[in-house]
Scaffold this motif. Structure first.
Motif, PDB file in Angstrom:
ATOM      1  N   PHE A 380     -41.787 -46.045 109.242  1.00 31.24           N
ATOM      2  CA  PHE A 380     -41.069 -44.777 109.144  1.00 31.24           C
ATOM      3  C   PHE A 380     -42.019 -43.748 108.530  1.00 31.24           C
ATOM      4  CE2 PHE A 380     -37.722 -41.747 107.965  1.00 31.24           C
ATOM      5  CZ  PHE A 380     -37.039 -41.731 109.175  1.00 31.24           C
ATOM      6  N   PHE A 381     -41.579 -42.489 108.535  1.00 30.84           N
ATOM      7  CA  PHE A 381     -42.421 -41.407 108.037  1.00 30.84           C
ATOM      8  C   PHE A 381     -42.691 -41.581 106.543  1.00 30.84           C
ATOM      9  CE2 PHE A 381     -40.136 -39.566 111.688  1.00 30.84           C
ATOM     10  CZ  PHE A 381     -41.224 -39.193 112.459  1.00 30.84           C
ATOM     11  N   ASP A 382     -43.978 -41.557 106.180  1.00 29.99           N
ATOM     12  CA  ASP A 382     -44.357 -41.711 104.779  1.00 29.99           C
ATOM     13  C   ASP A 382     -45.533 -40.814 104.396  1.00 29.99           C
ATOM     14  OD1 ASP A 382     -46.305 -43.030 106.211  1.00 29.99           O
ATOM     15  OD2 ASP A 382     -46.137 -44.926 105.139  1.00 29.99           O
ATOM     16  N   ARG A 383     -45.851 -39.846 105.244  1.00 31.24           N
ATOM     17  CA  ARG A 383     -46.910 -38.876 104.965  1.00 31.24           C
ATOM     18  C   ARG A 383     -46.427 -37.468 105.297  1.00 31.24           C
ATOM     19  NH1 ARG A 383     -48.325 -42.866 102.933  1.00 31.24           N
ATOM     20  NH2 ARG A 383     -50.333 -43.952 103.050  1.00 31.24           N
ATOM     21  N   LEU A 384     -46.755 -36.539 104.441  1.00 33.99           N
ATOM     22  CA  LEU A 384     -46.551 -35.106 104.696  1.00 33.99           C
ATOM     23  C   LEU A 384     -47.940 -34.488 104.767  1.00 33.99           C
ATOM     24  CD1 LEU A 384     -44.940 -32.448 104.888  1.00 33.99           C
ATOM     25  CD2 LEU A 384     -44.826 -32.454 102.382  1.00 33.99           C
ATOM     26  N   GLN A 385     -48.290 -33.905 105.908  1.00 29.10           N
ATOM     27  CA  GLN A 385     -49.645 -33.430 106.133  1.00 29.10           C
ATOM     28  C   GLN A 385     -49.678 -31.925 106.413  1.00 29.10           C
ATOM     29  OE1 GLN A 385     -50.849 -35.984 109.457  1.00 29.10           O
ATOM     30  NE2 GLN A 385     -51.803 -37.414 108.014  1.00 29.10           N
ATOM     31  N   ARG A 391     -60.023 -25.290 110.332  1.00 27.52           N
ATOM     32  CA  ARG A 391     -60.864 -26.430 109.965  1.00 27.52           C
ATOM     33  C   ARG A 391     -60.716 -27.589 110.937  1.00 27.52           C
ATOM     34  NH1 ARG A 391     -59.633 -27.121 103.648  1.00 27.52           N
ATOM     35  NH2 ARG A 391     -61.074 -28.888 103.907  1.00 27.52           N
ATOM     36  N   GLY A 392     -59.870 -27.416 111.933  1.00 31.86           N
ATOM     37  CA  GLY A 392     -59.817 -28.346 113.051  1.00 31.86           C
ATOM     38  C   GLY A 392     -59.114 -29.657 112.804  1.00 31.86           C
ATOM     39  N   GLY A 393     -58.222 -29.711 111.810  1.00 30.87           N
ATOM     40  CA  GLY A 393     -57.532 -30.964 111.596  1.00 30.87           C
ATOM     41  C   GLY A 393     -56.681 -30.972 110.350  1.00 30.87           C
ATOM     42  N   VAL A 394     -56.261 -32.172 109.945  1.00 31.97           N
ATOM     43  CA  VAL A 394     -55.467 -32.352 108.729  1.00 31.97           C
ATOM     44  C   VAL A 394     -56.378 -32.164 107.524  1.00 31.97           C
ATOM     45  CG1 VAL A 394     -54.150 -34.013 107.371  1.00 31.97           C
ATOM     46  CG2 VAL A 394     -53.814 -33.884 109.857  1.00 31.97           C
ATOM     47  N   VAL A 395     -55.949 -31.321 106.579  1.00 31.95           N
ATOM     48  CA  VAL A 395     -56.786 -30.990 105.427  1.00 31.95           C
ATOM     49  C   VAL A 395     -56.158 -31.391 104.097  1.00 31.95           C
ATOM     50  CG1 VAL A 395     -57.961 -29.109 106.608  1.00 31.95           C
ATOM     51  CG2 VAL A 395     -55.834 -28.640 105.380  1.00 31.95           C
ATOM     52  N   ASP A 396     -54.905 -31.837 104.111  1.00 34.88           N
ATOM     53  CA  ASP A 396     -54.229 -32.159 102.858  1.00 34.88           C
ATOM     54  C   ASP A 396     -53.051 -33.062 103.183  1.00 34.88           C
ATOM     55  OD1 ASP A 396     -53.566 -32.126 100.169  1.00 34.88           O
ATOM     56  OD2 ASP A 396     -52.638 -30.134 100.227  1.00 34.88           O
ATOM     57  N   GLU A 397     -52.648 -33.904 102.198  1.00 31.10           N
ATOM     58  CA  GLU A 397     -51.607 -34.873 102.483  1.00 31.10           C
ATOM     59  C   GLU A 397     -50.906 -35.313 101.203  1.00 31.10           C
ATOM     60  OE1 GLU A 397     -52.168 -38.366 105.319  1.00 31.10           O
ATOM     61  OE2 GLU A 397     -52.520 -39.334 103.379  1.00 31.10           O
ATOM     62  N   TYR A 398     -49.583 -35.481 101.316  1.00 36.83           N
ATOM     63  CA  TYR A 398     -48.810 -36.166 100.280  1.00 36.83           C
ATOM     64  C   TYR A 398     -48.397 -37.508 100.845  1.00 36.83           C
ATOM     65  CZ  TYR A 398     -44.808 -37.666  97.505  1.00 36.83           C
ATOM     66  OH  TYR A 398     -43.945 -38.408  96.738  1.00 36.83           O
ATOM     67  N   ASP A 442     -46.534 -27.926  96.081  1.00 41.45           N
ATOM     68  CA  ASP A 442     -47.401 -26.797  96.373  1.00 41.45           C
ATOM     69  C   ASP A 442     -47.871 -26.948  97.820  1.00 41.45           C
ATOM     70  OD1 ASP A 442     -49.564 -25.019  96.671  1.00 41.45           O
ATOM     71  OD2 ASP A 442     -50.089 -25.164  94.553  1.00 41.45           O
ATOM     72  N   ALA A 443     -47.550 -25.974  98.673  1.00 40.45           N
ATOM     73  CA  ALA A 443     -47.814 -26.106 100.100  1.00 40.45           C
ATOM     74  C   ALA A 443     -49.292 -26.261 100.416  1.00 40.45           C
ATOM     75  CB  ALA A 443     -47.249 -24.895 100.841  1.00 40.45           C
ATOM     76  N   PHE A 444     -50.169 -25.755  99.526  1.00 38.11           N
ATOM     77  CA  PHE A 444     -51.602 -25.820  99.781  1.00 38.11           C
ATOM     78  C   PHE A 444     -52.317 -26.772  98.825  1.00 38.11           C
ATOM     79  CE2 PHE A 444     -50.093 -22.096 101.895  1.00 38.11           C
ATOM     80  CZ  PHE A 444     -50.827 -22.069 103.073  1.00 38.11           C
ATOM     81  N   ASP A 445     -51.542 -27.644  98.188  1.00 45.57           N
ATOM     82  CA  ASP A 445     -52.103 -28.701  97.348  1.00 45.57           C
ATOM     83  C   ASP A 445     -51.125 -29.874  97.344  1.00 45.57           C
ATOM     84  OD1 ASP A 445     -53.647 -30.183  95.661  1.00 45.57           O
ATOM     85  OD2 ASP A 445     -53.436 -28.878  93.922  1.00 45.57           O
ATOM     86  N   LEU A 446     -50.859 -30.414  98.540  1.00 51.23           N
ATOM     87  CA  LEU A 446     -49.876 -31.482  98.674  1.00 51.23           C
ATOM     88  C   LEU A 446     -50.269 -32.723  97.879  1.00 51.23           C
ATOM     89  CD1 LEU A 446     -49.249 -31.301 102.540  1.00 51.23           C
ATOM     90  CD2 LEU A 446     -47.849 -30.276 100.740  1.00 51.23           C
ATOM     91  N   SER A 447     -51.554 -33.030  97.853  1.00 53.17           N
ATOM     92  CA  SER A 447     -52.001 -34.251  97.194  1.00 53.17           C
ATOM     93  C   SER A 447     -51.765 -34.232  95.693  1.00 53.17           C
ATOM     94  CB  SER A 447     -53.483 -34.488  97.477  1.00 53.17           C
ATOM     95  OG  SER A 447     -54.268 -33.415  96.991  1.00 53.17           O
ATOM     96  N   ARG A 448     -51.519 -33.060  95.138  1.00 52.55           N
ATOM     97  CA  ARG A 448     -51.199 -32.939  93.717  1.00 52.55           C
ATOM     98  C   ARG A 448     -49.889 -33.625  93.374  1.00 52.55           C
ATOM     99  NH1 ARG A 448     -49.617 -26.971  91.389  1.00 52.55           N
ATOM    100  NH2 ARG A 448     -48.654 -27.588  89.405  1.00 52.55           N
TER     101      ARG A 448
END
Length: 488
Positions: A380-385, A391-398, A442-448
């Motif tokens: 099931f869904f377990d990543r928010l990207q 930058r041509g791709g996924v740059v951040d993830e929770y 934070d929309a531009f710092d998901l990994s936080r």
């Protein structure tokens, strides 16, 4: 086969309980600009009178709301009192065939259509809260306590009107545009509807299609309604003649190819139909006009995803990666000028942008993804990207760790209109603790990780689509994200 989603069966084991309007627990600090309401809808009841449903699209729709106001946030969750829900509640048993479940003696509405469970999308519009199912007219809910007011016909439509679950609202004009499909074997049709900001119908047109395409979504630029027509066709014969479900009546024909259909918003006429390959598109991201050209962003899949919703609670057993695609189109010449495609990554869905940028240039969007894509087993869904075209791709993830799952479309809320900074709101279901939390990231710092969490008094369903309706904010309320450093 490995179980990569332990405990997921708990999300379907019993009907989700309704939640009365009241305050909820808050951990962390909410940004002051978060003033308004978040709405999430999804299927929440998969059994009635001993009849269990087998497909994720089958369940009766429930809407949950978070109200962010001065003081403590409040929450509420209620089932949509559709005609199906009311009749089956009174009978104490399942009466109507669903998208993926048929049973002896089941019914179709008017003998020709499914009875809408109103479980796919929710949209604040014209002072109302409208909730949509995959077929049929929406239902009108009280925006505060979610009481069902009744089916909403825009003053002129009827129960037989083909109407999709994915309307689009133009953020500049306030116009709502929607489509519907007629699956007649001899003349399948795409219907296009336009409504002014007060909800009055201003235009209705039809476009004849070459095949009875199953279309879930579309996008809207200033000039065009844009449809990715995948070769996933609905054969209504088995549905009407032999008691088959919609899921059983869908046929995948990649040999027919997919095409991009551009419909002029003003005239309702088909401008171009352009071949785009042999893949499947469930959700588009955005479309915008760029001079005389059109840019279209969407998620492309190797094959339809609906079979991955079947066999509850065992979802996404062998789901394949999604491709993020950007097409630059010359509508006049009817050709693709440029195709950009990200490298295949995870299975991804529910892409969202800043809704105020819809129909205009937008280089960033957010989406849910499944981490164990390519490995056989329940998932099931377990990543928010966050995806960035620059930058041509996924740059951040929770990342959520099972048994916690991301259970509904994320929503971006900007600090102020047009601002790049903001938060993403997303529902997270912990099936081990039987707990639902709405995360504020934070929309531009998901990994936080979350800057705040709101815990519901009881667990919610696995949601589909969501929407945010902003309250009028005073200048003093437009402060930056908690903990963020101002950039020099």
């Amino acid at each position: 086969m490995i179980d990569f989603a332990p405990g997921l069966e708990a999300a379907f084991a019993a009907p989700t309980a309704e939640i009365a309007l009241g305050e909820i627990a808050l951990a962390g600090e909410l940004p002051a600009f978060l003033r308004g309401a978040l709405y999430l809808v999804g299927p929440a009841r998969f059994e009635r009178g001993g009849q269990r449903y087998r497909h994720w699209l089958d369940g009766d729709g429930m809407v949950a709301a978070l109200h962010f106001e001065d003081g403590a946030p409040r929450a509420v969750a209620r089932y949509v009192r559709t005609e199906k829900w009311v009749e089956e509640e009174a009978a104490g048993r399942a009466l109507y065939r669903t998208f993926g479940t048929a049973f002896p003696g089941d019914r179709l509405r008017r003998g020709r259509a499914l009875a809408s469970p109103a479980n796919v999308s929710v949209h604040p519009f014209a002072g109302r809260l409208l909730v949509f199912g995959e077929q049929g007219l929406p239902y009108d809910l009280d925006p505060v306590d979610l009481a069902t007011r009744g089916r909403f016909d825009f003053g002129c439509l009827n129960e037989a009107t083909p109407f999709s679950a994915h309307p689009a609202v133009d953020p500049e004009s306030g116009e709502l545009v929607n489509f519907g499909l007629s699956f007649a074997v001899d003349r399948p049709m795409l219907h296009l509807f336009r409504f002014d900001p007060s909800g009055d119908l201003t235009a209705r047109s039809r476009v004849e299609l070459g095949h009875p395409y199953s279309v879930h979504d579309f996008s809207l630029s200033q000039r065009y309604a844009v449809f990715a027509l995948s070769p996933y066709l609905l054969d209504v014969g088995p549905l009407f003649d032999s008691g088959a479900t919609v899921a059983e009546s869908l046929r995948w024909h990649p040999e027919l190819g997919a095409c991009l259909a551009l419909v002029d918003r003003l005239s309702g006429e088909l401008v171009a139909s352009i071949p785009i390959g042999h893949r499947y598109c469930l959700h588009q991201v955005n479309a915008f006009d760029d001079g005389g050209e059109l840019v279209v962003d969407f998620l492309e899949l190797e094959e339809p995803v609906y079979p991955d919703y079947d066999g509850l609670p065992d979802l996404f057993l062998d789901v394949r990666p999604a491709h993020v695609v950007r097409l630059r189109v010359d509508p006049g010449a009817g050709r693709i000028v440029e195709r950009r495609e990200s490298a295949a990554g995870l299975a991804a869905d529910f892409p969202v942008i800043d809704s105020q940028r819809a129909g205009g240039p937008c280089e960033t969007f957010w989406m849910l993804a499944i981490s164990r894509t390519g490995e056989s087993g329940r998932k099931f869904f377990d990543r928010l990207q966050r995806f960035d075209w620059r930058r041509g791709g996924v740059v951040d993830e929770y990342a959520a760790s099972p048994p916690r799952y991301l259970a509904g479309e994320p929503v971006f809320v900007p600090e102020s209109p047009g601002a790049e900074a903001g938060v993403v709101l997303c529902h997270e279901l912990d099936v081990a603790e039987r707990c639902s939390r709405f995360l504020v990231l934070d929309a531009f710092d998901l990994s936080r990780g979350p800057v705040a969490q709101l815990t519901m008094p009881s667990p919610l369903h696995l949601g589909f689509h969501a929407a945010y309706h902003a309250a009028t904010a005073s200048p003093a309320s437009r402060s930056r994200m908690p903990g963020r450093q101002e950039k020099s």
